[in-house]
Design a protein around this motif. Structure first.
Motif, PDB file in Angstrom:
ATOM      1  N   UNK A 120      -0.779  18.896  -0.455  1.00  0.00           N
ATOM      2  CA  UNK A 120      -1.488  17.920  -0.929  1.00  0.00           C
ATOM      3  C   UNK A 120      -3.063  18.153  -0.441  1.00  0.00           C
ATOM      4  N   UNK A 121      -2.996  19.411   0.153  1.00  0.00           N
ATOM      5  CA  UNK A 121      -4.546  20.083   0.420  1.00  0.00           C
ATOM      6  C   UNK A 121      -5.185  19.055   1.414  1.00  0.00           C
ATOM      7  N   UNK A 122      -4.310  18.631   2.407  1.00  0.00           N
ATOM      8  CA  UNK A 122      -4.837  17.901   3.521  1.00  0.00           C
ATOM      9  C   UNK A 122      -5.287  19.069   4.572  1.00  0.00           C
ATOM     10  N   UNK A 158       0.804  -1.139  -0.223  1.00  0.00           N
ATOM     11  CA  UNK A 158      -0.149  -0.119  -0.114  1.00  0.00           C
ATOM     12  C   UNK A 158       0.708   1.412  -0.118  1.00  0.00           C
ATOM     13  N   UNK A 159       1.902   1.127   0.617  1.00  0.00           N
ATOM     14  CA  UNK A 159       2.832   2.341   0.709  1.00  0.00           C
ATOM     15  C   UNK A 159       3.385   2.694  -0.664  1.00  0.00           C
ATOM     16  N   UNK A 160       4.016   1.607  -1.009  1.00  0.00           N
ATOM     17  CA  UNK A 160       4.662   1.654  -2.438  1.00  0.00           C
ATOM     18  C   UNK A 160       3.572   2.218  -3.555  1.00  0.00           C
ATOM     19  N   UNK A 161       2.443   1.752  -3.307  1.00  0.00           N
ATOM     20  CA  UNK A 161       1.549   2.224  -4.526  1.00  0.00           C
ATOM     21  C   UNK A 161       1.238   3.680  -4.058  1.00  0.00           C
ATOM     22  N   UNK A 175      11.289  14.604  -0.670  1.00  0.00           N
ATOM     23  CA  UNK A 175      12.702  14.824  -1.649  1.00  0.00           C
ATOM     24  C   UNK A 175      12.195  15.069  -2.901  1.00  0.00           C
ATOM     25  N   UNK A 176      10.933  14.355  -3.359  1.00  0.00           N
ATOM     26  CA  UNK A 176      10.694  14.184  -4.741  1.00  0.00           C
ATOM     27  C   UNK A 176       9.719  15.351  -5.133  1.00  0.00           C
ATOM     28  N   UNK A 177       8.685  15.767  -4.270  1.00  0.00           N
ATOM     29  CA  UNK A 177       7.846  16.858  -4.692  1.00  0.00           C
ATOM     30  C   UNK A 177       8.267  18.120  -4.596  1.00  0.00           C
ATOM     31  N   UNK A 184       2.113   6.575  -6.781  1.00  0.00           N
ATOM     32  CA  UNK A 184       0.707   7.152  -7.117  1.00  0.00           C
ATOM     33  C   UNK A 184       0.924   8.895  -7.272  1.00  0.00           C
ATOM     34  N   UNK A 185       1.440   9.124  -5.717  1.00  0.00           N
ATOM     35  CA  UNK A 185       1.458  10.520  -5.369  1.00  0.00           C
ATOM     36  C   UNK A 185       2.897  11.256  -6.249  1.00  0.00           C
ATOM     37  N   UNK A 186       3.604  10.445  -6.778  1.00  0.00           N
ATOM     38  CA  UNK A 186       4.842  11.208  -7.314  1.00  0.00           C
ATOM     39  C   UNK A 186       4.620  11.000  -8.935  1.00  0.00           C
ATOM     40  N   UNK A 187       3.315  10.522  -9.301  1.00  0.00           N
ATOM     41  CA  UNK A 187       3.117  10.345 -10.834  1.00  0.00           C
ATOM     42  C   UNK A 187       2.162  11.367 -11.349  1.00  0.00           C
ATOM     43  N   UNK A 188       2.049  11.237 -12.596  1.00  0.00           N
ATOM     44  CA  UNK A 188       1.002  12.197 -12.977  1.00  0.00           C
ATOM     45  C   UNK A 188      -0.562  11.706 -12.878  1.00  0.00           C
ATOM     46  N   UNK A 189      -0.592  10.743 -11.951  1.00  0.00           N
ATOM     47  CA  UNK A 189      -1.865  10.530 -11.707  1.00  0.00           C
ATOM     48  C   UNK A 189      -2.179  11.081 -10.049  1.00  0.00           C
TER      49      UNK A 189
END
Length: 217
Positions: A159-161, A25-28, A215-217, A32-37
């Protein structure tokens, strides 16, 4: 003797399966959160937290009335503190919650109350590994929670949390420490500390998850 060995193997395999579920779940989530989706994955954030909490409950050995009394109390303390924070600006500073954390009650997502309990337990699982007085375990658990918050805050904003009216105030970390300490004190004073591998792995996964996103975002 054989029944004891079977019980140990059952708990070992159970823990491995639950850890595997969390890792997937955390890998997904990271992908997901670092992709175009990313925008499609963000509304599912509360589901990730809810599933994490369910897996954690399945992994814990203590399912006594005392434990669930703590769960209700910890959830209530967290929700009340957040309600005060959202509606008055006290405790944490001026902020409002966004739309990516699921159902909201009086301005506070329900998953936030659950998250206070979950973070207490997984931080407490690490603190419990130290042979120190329970009060010091509560202090250590609180610092571990604060450490995670330092990683979560930047990601939460983009992330609008939740959104701050300006920069993240220092009062947020002071308030976080205070509320976390109250819940940790309750947890350890009720003698609920448990050295649980799944709980410890969940803490590490959350640390790695938010570190990578920072790091990524």
């Amino acid at each position: 003797m054989k029944s004891i060995e079977l019980s140990q193997k059952y708990h070992q395999y159970k823990s491995l399966v639950l850890i595997l579920i969390l890792v997937i779940f955390y890998l997904v989530g990271i992908v997901g959160l670092t992709s175009s989706f990313r925008e499609d994955f963000l509304p599912l954030s509360f589901m990730n937290l809810l599933i994490s909490f369910i897996v954690l409950l399945l992994a814990l050995k203590n399912h006594s009335l005392r434990f669930y009394t703590f769960v209700v109390a910890g959830f209530s303390i967290g929700m009340v503190a957040e309600w005060i924070g959202v509606h008055t600006g006290l405790l944490f500073g001026n902020y409002i919650y966004g739309n990516n954390l699921g159902p909201i009650l009086y301005g506070v997502p329900l998953i936030i109350g659950i998250n206070w309990v979950m973070l207490t337990i997984i931080s407490g699982s690490i603190a419990e590994r130290f042979k120190i007085h329970w009060f010091l375990k509560a202090v250590l658990g609180t610092f571990l929670m604060l450490f995670l918050d330092l990683l979560i805050e930047p990601i939460a904003i983009i992330s609008d949390y939740w959104t701050w009216s300006g920069d993240i105030p220092f009062s947020n970390f002071v308030g976080w420490f205070m509320i976390a300490f109250v819940i940790q004190l309750l947890y350890f004073s009720m003698k609920l500390g448990e050295q649980n591998t799944v709980a410890t792995v969940l803490y590490i996964l959350q640390f790695v998850f938010f570190l990578i996103l920072n790091i990524v975002l």
